[in-house]
Scaffold this motif. Structure first.
Motif, mmCIF file in Angstrom:
data_model
loop_
_atom_site.group_PDB
_atom_site.id
_atom_site.type_symbol
_atom_site.label_atom_id
_atom_site.label_comp_id
_atom_site.label_asym_id
_atom_site.label_seq_id
_atom_site.Cartn_x
_atom_site.Cartn_y
_atom_site.Cartn_z
ATOM 1 N N HIS A 3 -5.141 -1.404 -2.573
ATOM 2 C CA HIS A 3 -3.949 -1.843 -3.320
ATOM 3 C C HIS A 3 -4.199 -3.029 -4.238
ATOM 4 C CE1 HIS A 3 -3.233 -5.437 -0.835
ATOM 5 N NE2 HIS A 3 -3.586 -4.698 0.202
ATOM 6 N N LYS A 33 -4.691 -1.478 -7.503
ATOM 7 C CA LYS A 33 -3.816 -0.309 -7.668
ATOM 8 C C LYS A 33 -3.424 -0.125 -9.120
ATOM 9 C CE LYS A 33 0.478 1.609 -5.792
ATOM 10 N NZ LYS A 33 1.615 1.347 -4.883
ATOM 11 N N SER A 40 0.794 -1.232 0.000
ATOM 12 C CA SER A 40 0.000 0.000 0.000
ATOM 13 C C SER A 40 0.824 1.277 0.000
ATOM 14 C CB SER A 40 -0.928 0.017 1.228
ATOM 15 O OG SER A 40 -1.826 -1.062 1.217
ATOM 16 N N TYR A 95 0.124 6.506 -0.654
ATOM 17 C CA TYR A 95 -0.637 5.444 -0.013
ATOM 18 C C TYR A 95 -1.832 5.076 -0.864
ATOM 19 C CZ TYR A 95 -3.339 2.885 3.499
ATOM 20 O OH TYR A 95 -4.048 1.930 4.163
ATOM 21 N N SER A 96 -1.997 3.796 -1.150
ATOM 22 C CA SER A 96 -3.134 3.296 -1.907
ATOM 23 C C SER A 96 -4.136 2.664 -0.950
ATOM 24 C CB SER A 96 -2.686 2.261 -2.947
ATOM 25 O OG SER A 96 -3.811 1.713 -3.607
#
Length: 219
Positions: free
Chosen positions: A214, A217, A180, A210-211
């Motif tokens: 994720h 993503k 992430s 920051y995802s």
């Protein structure tokens, strides 16, 4: 090969450090929520400390929409609210359209071109600015961990003064902390033209990304 790449990368940094005025520290934090491999929304905030890292001089907040058409073409539309301190604080609202074209070579180098069209809105006036960024990077593995060193150069053209008045040269490296979070460190030599003369500054920077999702993503 990895040792050679790292040696060259870190050796050029002292040579690039030719800023004639001050050192600055730039930091950016970004959060992105990908709805799919193609579509994502994001929020980012940037802060800059200037005057040999003594004066808090800039902060901004942005909302963006990202769309990836394929592995070679994507686009980002961004709204930015920024405050910058020269003598007094000045507020800017900015709309940015940022298409991107990328392609890989046989040796896994990634070349990218990012034109950026900005409409800048101030209290006193509004005008357009064009920026052109060229970026080259190559992933490497160190102890089975992925790092990506890169070089980039970005030109600025102001339609308000009809001049090419800024340039950013950047050398950096980024790496994922986990699925992430990604962190990036860079050195940036900025040059700005004022009253016919060019002013150079050294900038050390960090970017934290920051995802929130994720598993989907954007790549």
């Amino acid at each position: 090969m990895i040792r050679i790449v790292l040696f060259v990368f870190f050796s050029v940094l002292p040579i690039l450090s030719r800023g004639q005025n001050t050192w600055q520290y730039w930091n950016e934090v970004g959060i992105q929520y990908p709805f799919s491999q193609s579509f994502a929304v994001g929020f980012a905030s940037e802060q800059r400390i200037t005057n040999n890292i003594k004066t808090f001089a800039l902060h901004n907040y942005g909302l963006a929409v990202h769309y990836k058409f394929n592995n070679h073409f994507k686009i980002k539309v961004n709204y930015l609210h920024e405050q910058e301190k020269k003598i007094d604080w000045r507020t800017e609202n900015r709309i940015e359209i940022i298409p991107g074209i990328s392609f890989n070579t046989k040796k896994e180098f990634l070349f990218s071109i990012f034109p950026r069209f900005e409409y800048r809105i101030f209290k006193e006036e509004s005008h357009w600015r064009w920026r052109q960024k060229f970026d080259i990077r190559k992933p490497i593995l160190i102890s089975e961990k992925k790092f990506t060193p890169y070089l980039s150069n970005e030109l600025f053209y102001s339609f308000n003064s009809n001049t090419l008045n800024q340039n950013w040269f950047t050398a950096g490296i980024n790496a994922p902390i986990n699925a992430s979070i990604t962190i990036e460190f860079y050195y940036r030599l900025t040059s700005q033209k004022s009253l016919g003369n060019w002013k150079y500054d050294n900038n050390m920077g960090t970017t934290f990304s920051y995802s929130l999702n994720h598993k989907t993503k954007q790549k």
